[in-house]
Design an enzyme around this catalytic site. Structure first.
Site, PDB file in Angstrom:
ATOM      1  N   ASP A 166       9.577   5.484  -6.997  1.00 45.39           N
ATOM      2  CA  ASP A 166      10.223   6.876  -8.067  1.00 45.39           C
ATOM      3  C   ASP A 166      11.117   7.641  -6.854  1.00 45.39           C
ATOM      4  OD1 ASP A 166       7.087   6.825  -7.713  1.00 45.39           O
ATOM      5  OD2 ASP A 166       8.506   9.551  -8.308  1.00 45.39           O
ATOM      6  N   ARG A 201      -1.258  -8.436  10.299  1.00 46.04           N
ATOM      7  CA  ARG A 201       0.197  -7.561   9.975  1.00 46.04           C
ATOM      8  C   ARG A 201       0.262  -6.725  11.016  1.00 46.04           C
ATOM      9  NH1 ARG A 201      -0.253  -5.115   4.230  1.00 46.04           N
ATOM     10  NH2 ARG A 201       2.018  -4.092   4.773  1.00 46.04           N
ATOM     11  N   ARG A 238       5.336  -5.706   1.177  1.00 46.44           N
ATOM     12  CA  ARG A 238       5.230  -4.502   0.832  1.00 46.44           C
ATOM     13  C   ARG A 238       6.758  -3.232   1.137  1.00 46.44           C
ATOM     14  NH1 ARG A 238       5.305   0.404  -0.171  1.00 46.44           N
ATOM     15  NH2 ARG A 238       5.349   0.990  -1.668  1.00 46.44           N
ATOM     16  N   ASP A 260      -3.318   6.178   7.167  1.00 43.67           N
ATOM     17  CA  ASP A 260      -3.893   4.609   8.024  1.00 43.67           C
ATOM     18  C   ASP A 260      -5.071   5.151   9.373  1.00 43.67           C
ATOM     19  OD1 ASP A 260      -0.204   4.310   8.999  1.00 43.67           O
ATOM     20  OD2 ASP A 260      -1.934   4.125   6.784  1.00 43.67           O
ATOM     21  N   CYS A 311      -0.105  -2.398  -4.233  1.00 44.47           N
ATOM     22  CA  CYS A 311      -1.470  -3.426  -2.684  1.00 44.47           C
ATOM     23  C   CYS A 311      -2.699  -2.844  -2.908  1.00 44.47           C
ATOM     24  CB  CYS A 311      -0.275  -3.321  -1.606  1.00 44.47           C
ATOM     25  SG  CYS A 311      -0.988  -1.344  -1.053  1.00 44.47           S
ATOM     26  N   ARG A 340       1.829   0.955  -5.369  1.00 43.58           N
ATOM     27  CA  ARG A 340       2.178   1.664  -4.498  1.00 43.58           C
ATOM     28  C   ARG A 340       4.609   2.523  -5.476  1.00 43.58           C
ATOM     29  NH1 ARG A 340       0.894   0.515   0.422  1.00 43.58           N
ATOM     30  NH2 ARG A 340       2.758   1.871   1.463  1.00 43.58           N
ATOM     31  N   PRO A 341       4.275   2.956  -6.298  1.00 43.59           N
ATOM     32  CA  PRO A 341       5.675   3.137  -6.914  1.00 43.59           C
ATOM     33  C   PRO A 341       6.858   3.656  -5.770  1.00 43.59           C
ATOM     34  CG  PRO A 341       4.007   5.558  -6.278  1.00 43.59           C
ATOM     35  CD  PRO A 341       3.262   3.642  -6.317  1.00 43.59           C
ATOM     36  N   LYS A 386       4.074  -0.420  14.115  1.00 38.06           N
ATOM     37  CA  LYS A 386       4.845  -1.456  13.239  1.00 38.06           C
ATOM     38  C   LYS A 386       6.078  -0.622  12.727  1.00 38.06           C
ATOM     39  CE  LYS A 386       1.672  -2.135  10.151  1.00 38.06           C
ATOM     40  NZ  LYS A 386       2.176  -1.473   9.110  1.00 38.06           N
ATOM     41  N   ASN A 387       5.666   0.387  12.304  1.00 43.50           N
ATOM     42  CA  ASN A 387       5.969   1.920  11.136  1.00 43.50           C
ATOM     43  C   ASN A 387       7.116   2.282  11.910  1.00 43.50           C
ATOM     44  OD1 ASN A 387       3.942   0.929   9.812  1.00 43.50           O
ATOM     45  ND2 ASN A 387       2.905   2.890   9.542  1.00 43.50           N
ATOM     46  N   ILE A 398      -3.906  10.473   0.010  1.00 46.36           N
ATOM     47  CA  ILE A 398      -2.171   9.987   0.253  1.00 46.36           C
ATOM     48  C   ILE A 398      -2.554   9.122  -0.547  1.00 46.36           C
ATOM     49  CG2 ILE A 398      -0.628   9.100   1.457  1.00 46.36           C
ATOM     50  CD1 ILE A 398      -1.016  12.008   2.247  1.00 46.36           C
TER      51      ILE A 398
HETATM   52  C1  EPZ Z   1       4.054   4.696   4.798  1.00 50.72           C
HETATM   53  O1  EPZ Z   1       4.141   4.016   3.841  1.00 50.72           O
HETATM   54  C2  EPZ Z   1       3.219   3.721   5.656  1.00 50.72           C
HETATM   55  N1  EPZ Z   1       3.756   1.808   5.535  1.00 50.72           N
HETATM   56  C3  EPZ Z   1       1.729   3.501   6.033  1.00 50.72           C
HETATM   57  O2  EPZ Z   1       1.007   2.747   7.017  1.00 50.72           O
HETATM   58  C4  EPZ Z   1       1.725   5.067   5.342  1.00 50.72           C
HETATM   59  O3  EPZ Z   1       0.382   4.805   4.857  1.00 50.72           O
HETATM   60  C5  EPZ Z   1       2.253   5.605   4.582  1.00 50.72           C
HETATM   61  O4  EPZ Z   1       3.665   5.915   4.593  1.00 50.72           O
HETATM   62  C6  EPZ Z   1       1.506   6.926   4.683  1.00 50.72           C
HETATM   63  O5  EPZ Z   1       1.947   7.669   5.924  1.00 50.72           O
HETATM   64  C7  EPZ Z   1       5.182   2.205   6.595  1.00 50.72           C
HETATM   65  O6  EPZ Z   1       5.101   2.622   7.254  1.00 50.72           O
HETATM   66  C8  EPZ Z   1       5.652   0.577   6.885  1.00 50.72           C
HETATM   67  P1  EPZ Z   1       4.604   6.757   1.661  1.00 50.72           P
HETATM   68  P2  EPZ Z   1       4.982   4.829   2.695  1.00 50.72           P
HETATM   69  O7  EPZ Z   1       5.654   6.865   0.651  1.00 50.72           O
HETATM   70  O8  EPZ Z   1       6.270   4.538   3.194  1.00 50.72           O
HETATM   71  C9  EPZ Z   1       3.412   7.908  -3.200  1.00 50.72           C
HETATM   72  C10 EPZ Z   1      -0.251   0.799   7.135  1.00 50.72           C
HETATM   73  O9  EPZ Z   1      -0.985   0.797   7.522  1.00 50.72           O
HETATM   74  N2  EPZ Z   1       4.698   6.968  -3.026  1.00 50.72           N
HETATM   75  O10 EPZ Z   1       4.746   8.358   2.232  1.00 50.72           O
HETATM   76  O11 EPZ Z   1       5.123   3.354   1.520  1.00 50.72           O
HETATM   77  C11 EPZ Z   1       2.375   6.775  -2.732  1.00 50.72           C
HETATM   78  O12 EPZ Z   1       2.404   5.757  -3.784  1.00 50.72           O
HETATM   79  C12 EPZ Z   1       0.276   1.151   5.998  1.00 50.72           C
HETATM   80  O13 EPZ Z   1       0.438   1.074   7.893  1.00 50.72           O
HETATM   81  C13 EPZ Z   1       5.166   7.767  -4.617  1.00 50.72           C
HETATM   82  O14 EPZ Z   1       4.171   8.291  -5.568  1.00 50.72           O
HETATM   83  O15 EPZ Z   1       3.518   5.923   2.123  1.00 50.72           O
HETATM   84  C14 EPZ Z   1       1.528   7.226  -1.860  1.00 50.72           C
HETATM   85  O16 EPZ Z   1       0.529   7.499  -2.489  1.00 50.72           O
HETATM   86  C15 EPZ Z   1       0.007   1.451   4.869  1.00 50.72           C
HETATM   87  N3  EPZ Z   1       6.539   7.071  -5.017  1.00 50.72           N
HETATM   88  C16 EPZ Z   1       1.715   8.734  -1.327  1.00 50.72           C
HETATM   89  O17 EPZ Z   1       3.540   8.855  -2.071  1.00 50.72           O
HETATM   90  C17 EPZ Z   1       7.015   6.672  -4.304  1.00 50.72           C
HETATM   91  O18 EPZ Z   1       8.234   6.481  -4.372  1.00 50.72           O
HETATM   92  C18 EPZ Z   1       2.617   8.841   0.095  1.00 50.72           C
HETATM   93  O19 EPZ Z   1       3.599   7.098   0.539  1.00 50.72           O
HETATM   94  C19 EPZ Z   1       6.671   6.577  -2.638  1.00 50.72           C
HETATM   95  C20 EPZ Z   1       5.496   6.905  -2.588  1.00 50.72           C
END
Ligand code: EPZ
Length: 417
Positions: free
Chosen positions: A124, A397, A92, A305, A116, A121-122, A22-23, A327
């Site tokens: 920034d 999902r 999201r 995950d 979520c 889920r920032p 999916k990802n 995370i």
């Molecule tokens: C991806 O989410 C995956 N989703 C998530 O899988 C997975 O848990 C995550 O990566 C970590 O491996 C998809 O690929 C669609 P991150 P993503 O940006 O990109 C913070 C599932 O179950 N952050 O690596 O949103 C954030 O809040 C899903 O399949 C900021 O602060 O994850 C988190 O604490 C759940 N600012 C951390 O970083 C930002 O601009 C990791 O988030 C972006 C992220």
């Protein structure tokens, strides 16, 4: 409201082909916007998140649709650069479309992705990368509006190796003049699959899978075919199911390297796991012992995950298993539901202390998020009696026909409307 009903206590035996990731599908569907052409993406799982991404592409003016296990996207025409709230709220991670829309149309208007189930889920880091490449971005009235008359290659550095922000930066960089170097980039296998896809479009991408990725955009029209990599999280979920329920299960079409951190945990728990090419075979007696502490980290560390489904297996381990979730802020909501089955789990901030080896008794439980919901199904496989899991839209999902897959392996499981 439909539920997944499980009668626990049956071992799992047989073979199961693992769905596409999916990802990986989601950013690659966004990347189809980068060229004017037709793309055939094969090994696409049948998931509501994939349907949401297809709806966004059609809303923008592409012609996208599913044909069996493939999704075909004709991106020769695009007519608009906005993604309405009702489409954004379905998934999201739709923010991943921003970089590709700025590269293709020079503009993008998305509704702010809400928080979520996993906590805020920032975005920034996404926005700072896109601004560094030359986009003007404003967050107003619950929307993010981006304009990019011109994108220019630059150095982008992340304070944290965000998966989505790395993907957004790679996609926008494909529309930039010159070279973009991304440092402290995410290294997940899905990033590597996206890089492979971008090279098929004609882009110059190097370094994926390391902390430094170089992108030089050379958009060309394209008619390409791309096969999605296997879903490592789904593979780990079914390993957890076999470990906890007991039996012998062969997973087909997996990449063992992508699930190695989970394989090590299950071997510590007492499972016998053999690898042969793209096949993994797990044998479990169903009586397990605790593994070492499990700390989630960015890839190649232990994936966040995988934490919920492996916690469901840890409930079967006679003794204490410690989890540390580094995370996401709020990724233990499934623990409350597991307690309804009789689980002994103590949460102290980022630490969860699981005292396993106790019997679980079936009960009605509610999925709180995608992986937490799958974890409840894993626990239900060996809880005594009947468990009904509600909130299964979360599970749909990310898991393509979880009831059919586990039923094929011998579980007593069905979707009850
Ligand atoms: C991806 O989410 C995956 N989703 C998530 O899988 C997975 O848990 C995550 O990566 C970590 O491996 C998809 O690929 C669609 P991150 P993503 O940006 O990109 C913070 C599932 O179950 N952050 O690596 O949103 C954030 O809040 C899903 O399949 C900021 O602060 O994850 C988190 O604490 C759940 N600012 C951390 O970083 C930002 O601009 C990791 O988030 C972006 C992220």
């Amino acid at each position: 409201m439909s539920v997944i009903q499980v009668v626990g206590g049956r071992p799992l035996n047989g073979s199961l082909r693992i769905q596409g990731a999916k990802n990986s599908v989601l950013p690659i569907l966004a990347a189809t916007l980068l060229v004017k052409g037709e793309t055939v993406i094969t090994n696409c799982p049948n998931l509501s998140d994939v349907d949401a991404a297809i709806a966004i592409l059609n809303h923008i003016g592409c012609k996208a649709g599913r044909e069996g296990e493939s999704v075909i996207v004709d991106s020769r025409t695009v007519t608009r650069a906005d993604v309405p709230h009702e489409l954004m709220s379905e998934m999201r991670s739709s923010v991943i479309f921003m970089g590709a829309m700025l590269a293709r149309m020079g503009e993008a208007k998305l509704s702010l992705p809400g928080g979520c189930e996993l906590g805020p889920r920032p975005v920034d880091m996404h926005m700072s990368a896109l601004r560094a490449l030359g986009a003007e971005i404003e967050e107003t009235g619950g929307n993010i509006v981006g304009i990019a008359k011109k994108l220019t290659g630059c150095n982008v550095n992340f304070r944290f190796p965000s998966v989505g922000a790395t993907e957004n930066a790679m996609l926008a960089a494909c529309g930039a003049d010159g070279v973009t170097v991304i440092t402290n980039a995410a290294r997940e296998p899905e990033i590597c699959d996206l890089a492979d896809f971008l090279r098929k479009l004609g882009m110059d991408v190097q370094g994926e899978g390391t902390p430094t990725i170089m992108v030089r955009g050379r958009p060309q029209s394209a008619h390409i075919i791309h096969r999605i990599i296997p879903d490592r999280i789904v593979a780990a979920t079914y390993l957890a199911a076999a470990a906890a329920a007991g039996g012998e299960v062969e997973l087909i079409g997996v990449n063992p390297e992508h699930v190695m951190s989970a394989i090590e945990i299950f071997r510590e728990m007492g499972c016998h796991i053999t690898e042969s090419g793209d096949r993994l075979t797990v044998k479990s007696s169903g009586s397990l012992k605790p593994a070492k502490a499990i700390e989630t980290q960015p890839y190649p560390g232990f994936p966040t995950d995988m934490q919920p489904p492996i916690m469901a297996a840890a409930l079967k381990c006679a003794g204490t298993t410690v989890f540390v979730e580094n995370i996401f802020e709020n990724r233990y909501r499934h623990a409350e539901e597991m307690r309804r089955l009789g689980a002994d789990i103590k949460i102290e901030g980022r630490v969860a202390i699981v005292t396993g080896g106790k019997k679980l008794a079936g009960a009605p439980v509610k999925a709180t998020d995608l992986r937490g919901g799958a974890a409840l199904v894993v626990a239900a496989l060996w809880a005594e009696g009947i468990t009904e899991v509600s909130g299964i839209a979360y599970i749909d999902r990310g898991y393509d026909n979880i009831t059919g897959s586990l039923g094929k392996l011998g579980a007593s499981i069905e979707r009850v409307l």
